[in-house]
Design a protein around this motif. Structure first.
Motif, PDB file in Angstrom:
ATOM      1  N   SER A 170     -32.372 -18.127  -8.329  1.00  0.00           N
ATOM      2  CA  SER A 170     -30.981 -18.231  -8.772  1.00  0.00           C
ATOM      3  C   SER A 170     -30.885 -18.286 -10.288  1.00  0.00           C
ATOM      4  O   SER A 170     -29.943 -17.743 -10.876  1.00  0.00           O
TER       5      SER A 170
ATOM      6  N   ALA B 264     -28.003 -11.098 -14.539  1.00  0.00           N
ATOM      7  CA  ALA B 264     -27.031 -10.600 -13.561  1.00  0.00           C
ATOM      8  C   ALA B 264     -26.596  -9.174 -13.864  1.00  0.00           C
ATOM      9  O   ALA B 264     -26.427  -8.356 -12.952  1.00  0.00           O
TER      10      ALA B 264
ATOM     11  N   ASP C  71     -29.855 -16.064  -5.096  1.00  0.00           N
ATOM     12  CA  ASP C  71     -29.575 -14.974  -6.026  1.00  0.00           C
ATOM     13  C   ASP C  71     -28.093 -15.040  -6.377  1.00  0.00           C
ATOM     14  O   ASP C  71     -27.451 -16.075  -6.196  1.00  0.00           O
ATOM     15  N   ASN C  72     -27.542 -13.945  -6.853  1.00  0.00           N
ATOM     16  CA  ASN C  72     -26.139 -13.953  -7.274  1.00  0.00           C
ATOM     17  C   ASN C  72     -25.155 -14.145  -6.127  1.00  0.00           C
ATOM     18  O   ASN C  72     -23.996 -14.485  -6.353  1.00  0.00           O
TER      19      ASN C  72
ATOM     20  N   SER D 197     -31.559 -14.713 -11.572  1.00  0.00           N
ATOM     21  CA  SER D 197     -30.438 -13.845 -11.215  1.00  0.00           C
ATOM     22  C   SER D 197     -29.222 -14.113 -12.084  1.00  0.00           C
ATOM     23  O   SER D 197     -28.450 -13.193 -12.386  1.00  0.00           O
ATOM     24  N   ALA D 198     -29.031 -15.365 -12.485  1.00  0.00           N
ATOM     25  CA  ALA D 198     -27.894 -15.685 -13.348  1.00  0.00           C
ATOM     26  C   ALA D 198     -28.098 -15.121 -14.749  1.00  0.00           C
ATOM     27  O   ALA D 198     -27.177 -14.552 -15.349  1.00  0.00           O
TER      28      ALA D 198
END
Length: 626
Positions: free
Chosen positions: A322, A329, A605-606, A325-326
């Motif tokens: 996470s 993005a 993830d997103n 992914s941030a």
């Protein structure tokens, strides 16, 4: 008269004894519709409630079910530890990072078609370290004091172009592959005759790892700290998050080992649905040799140490983490896979709008990136890419160039891919223009664009074929907090989290929402609208009253249910059979209980959490006669 007095006295004694006795009665707690059998003193009508502790229905639900109500990877907010917990929930136990031993290989260096090693030169006074060049028979060809060019300079950027004696370790568990990279590099990105570059010196400057599931396409990237310039491959590198939630020592060590900022955008290079997209510097077994692995010089390569995997456009591909992914993005959202119908390169693999299409493809084909009628921003990006490719070319030997004796560049040719054949021409300008436009994201429908990264699948959807089964209810009694017994309705089911065939996978939980109503006078099954809604079961706008329990709309919701016995922040034992899931709710006579069960996947993830849209509905009428 005396007899009457005796009779009155006897009655008084009996009444006194009776007042001091306890006897049970049936009492219904209207808050929560609980039935409880408990004692009270007949001498005091208020005794039935005065000393009875008040327990809210939510507290009771939490008391009975709380140990299995927890979301995975929520034990820590430290970015390194949290990422480790997320990765372990998807890939199972993560092995310690190792770059030595039987499951490892050195990354060699080739110059003018010969293998190069740094070793003492016995023909000189004091045997100084120099570069020994040997042919495929192992015969010494020459000594040099410097190496400023090589046959296959690295395309990675920000690492030494012609590095020597980096190491790669690999651990495979069923469908999970872990690749550990211990890379030697220097500040000026050049190699020198220094002991640091020898095969026996354990120092290296960049530690990283890649985890990959070859069924689900899930991939994770680990990077060592960027403020640390020296690592030692004699050490074992614990995984981020330690070996388990309870590995406190390992978690502390990992927090000081890994980069928690995710500053390196790893997918730019490891982007083509292959965990080892590091051509040609590391995947030397498949590039730069005539007759492929049958070429005598292929002895310099790592052979079949790295797994072969064809980059097909339809394969799933998803980055786990996470935090990563941030930070990245935009890259993950915009990246596209490219498959040009009828193009000579598309017969073997797809490409992407990231580095496999822009830098690797250009170097492989021996071409310069081009965008017709480029904008100012596009020209700036093209210029940066051309500079990077020029630096690579400036470190390539003349022997390896298209006009040199070796002619191993271009190292990918139409129809044959990395299997070089003498006399076969490279990609023509027209086909290169088509490919370059598509790789830079300015092509049209002919590019066959698709999103490179595929969405996180909800449980039981797409490639995940595992669904819950064997739903049942059971009415029983359990001890009440105030003594006596309490009626309990148990809802249970079975489920195997088998996506990707990872026995210790732990990224799925369940939400259970339930409503109560009076049992109809005329027995009938419930209407669909009488069940909790899907939004209520998902917990849309859900405020937890106690832990993972509370009110969602008009329903009561228990969220993040794990399997029976899986206590908070513990790692599951591996299993290839369905596990039992169960929740207990207080039951009352004459009531109908309507349940909606919703599986959900924590995607890390997103996309956050993905709920199954399959309806799992169950009801139970509680008969007072049991």
């Amino acid at each position: 008269m005396g007899g009457l007095v005796q009779l009155i006295a006897a009655f008084a004694v009996a009444l006194y004894l009776l007042i001091g006795l306890e006897f049970p009665v049936l009492r219904e707690l209207h808050a929560g519709h609980l039935e409880e059998v408990g004692p009270f003193l007949a001498s005091d009508p208020k005794a039935a409630t005065a000393d009875t502790p008040t327990v809210s229905p939510y507290d009771l639900l939490l008391q009975w079910n709380g140990e299995v109500l927890w979301a995975p990877a929520t034990a820590s907010t430290d970015p390194v530890t949290k990422f480790g917990d997320e990765a372990r929930s998807v890939f199972g136990p993560i092995p310690d990072g190792v770059c030595t031993g039987l499951n490892s290989r050195p990354v060699g260096l080739e110059v003018d078609g010969n293998a190069v090693r740094l070793e003492p030169n016995p023909s000189k006074v004091d045997a100084p370290l120099e570069f020994a060049h040997r042919n495929v028979e192992g015969r010494l060809v020459k000594w040099t004091t410097a190496v400023d060019r090589c046959d296959k300079p690295s395309l990675a950027g920000d690492v030494t172009f012609c590095a020597l004696n980096s190491r790669v370790g690999r651990v495979t568990r069923d469908h999970i592959h872990w690749l550990f990279l211990c890379r030697k590099s220097s500040e000026n990105l050049e190699i020198e005759a220094d002991s640091y570059w020898t095969e026996t010196d354990p120092r290296f400057s960049r530690y990283s790892a890649i985890g990959f599931n070859d069924v689900t396409g899930e991939i994770a990237f680990l990077d060592g700290r960027k403020d640390r310039s020296v690592f030692d491959w004699r050490e074992r590198f614990p995984p981020p998050g330690g070996a388990t939630y309870g590995d406190l020592a390992g978690r502390r060590v990992a927090e000081n080992l890994y980069d928690g900022s995710a500053r390196v955008d790893c997918v730019l290079c490891h982007d083509n649905k292959k965990p080892t997209v590091v051509d040609p510097h590391m995947q030397q077994a498949r590039v730069g040799y005539f007759k492929s692995r049958h070429d005598p010089r292929a002895v310099f390569s790592m052979g079949n140490f790295l797994p072969a995997r064809v980059a097909k456009q339809e394969l799933p591909f998803r980055v786990i983490g996470s935090g990563y992914s941030a930070v990245h993005a935009g890259t993950l959202l915009d990246a596209k896979s490219v498959l040009i119908d009828g193009h000579p390169c598309s017969g073997c693999h797809s490409l992407t709008t990231l580095e496999s299409g822009r830098r690797f493809a250009a170097d492989a084909a021996g071409k310069t990136p081009v965008i017709p009628n480029a904008t100012m921003m596009q020209n700036a990006a093209l210029f940066a890419q051309k500079v990077a490719l020029t630096l690579v070319q400036n470190h390539r030997t003349e022997w390896a160039s298209a006009s040199g004796e070796g002619r191993i560049s271009p190292w990918m040719i139409p129809e044959h891919g990395g299997n070089l054949w003498k006399g076969v021409s490279g990609l023509n300008d027209e086909d290169w223009l088509r490919l370059s436009q598509c790789a830079w994201g300015v092509g049209g429908s002919e590019c066959g664009y698709k999103a490179l990264f595929t969405p996180c699948p909800p449980p039981g959807v797409g490639g995940d074929t595992f669904v819950p089964a064997d739903f049942s209810t059971n009415l029983r009694f359990r001890p009440a907090t105030t003594g006596g017994a309490q009626r309990v309705l148990s809802l249970s089911w079975k489920y195997l989290n088998g996506y990707g065939y990872v026995p210790a996978r732990d990224d799925v939980r369940f939400n259970v929402a339930f409503e109560t109503m009076d049992v109809p006078m005329v027995h009938r099954p419930p209407a669909k609208h009488e069940y909790p809604t899907i939004d209520e079961a998902k917990g849309t706008g859900f405020p937890a009253a106690a832990g993972g329990v509370g009110t969602s709309g008009s329903a009561t919701l228990l969220q993040d249910i794990s399997f029976a016995g899986h206590k908070k922040w513990t790692d599951p034992a591996p299993s290839n059979i369905a596990r039992l899931y169960s929740v207990d709710v207080p039951a009352a006579c004459g009531k109908r209980y309507l349940f909606r069960v919703v599986p959900k996947r924590f995607c890390f993830d997103n996309s956050g959490v993905r709920f199954s849209e399959t309806e799992y509905l169950l009801y139970k009428d509680v008969d007072c006669g049991i």
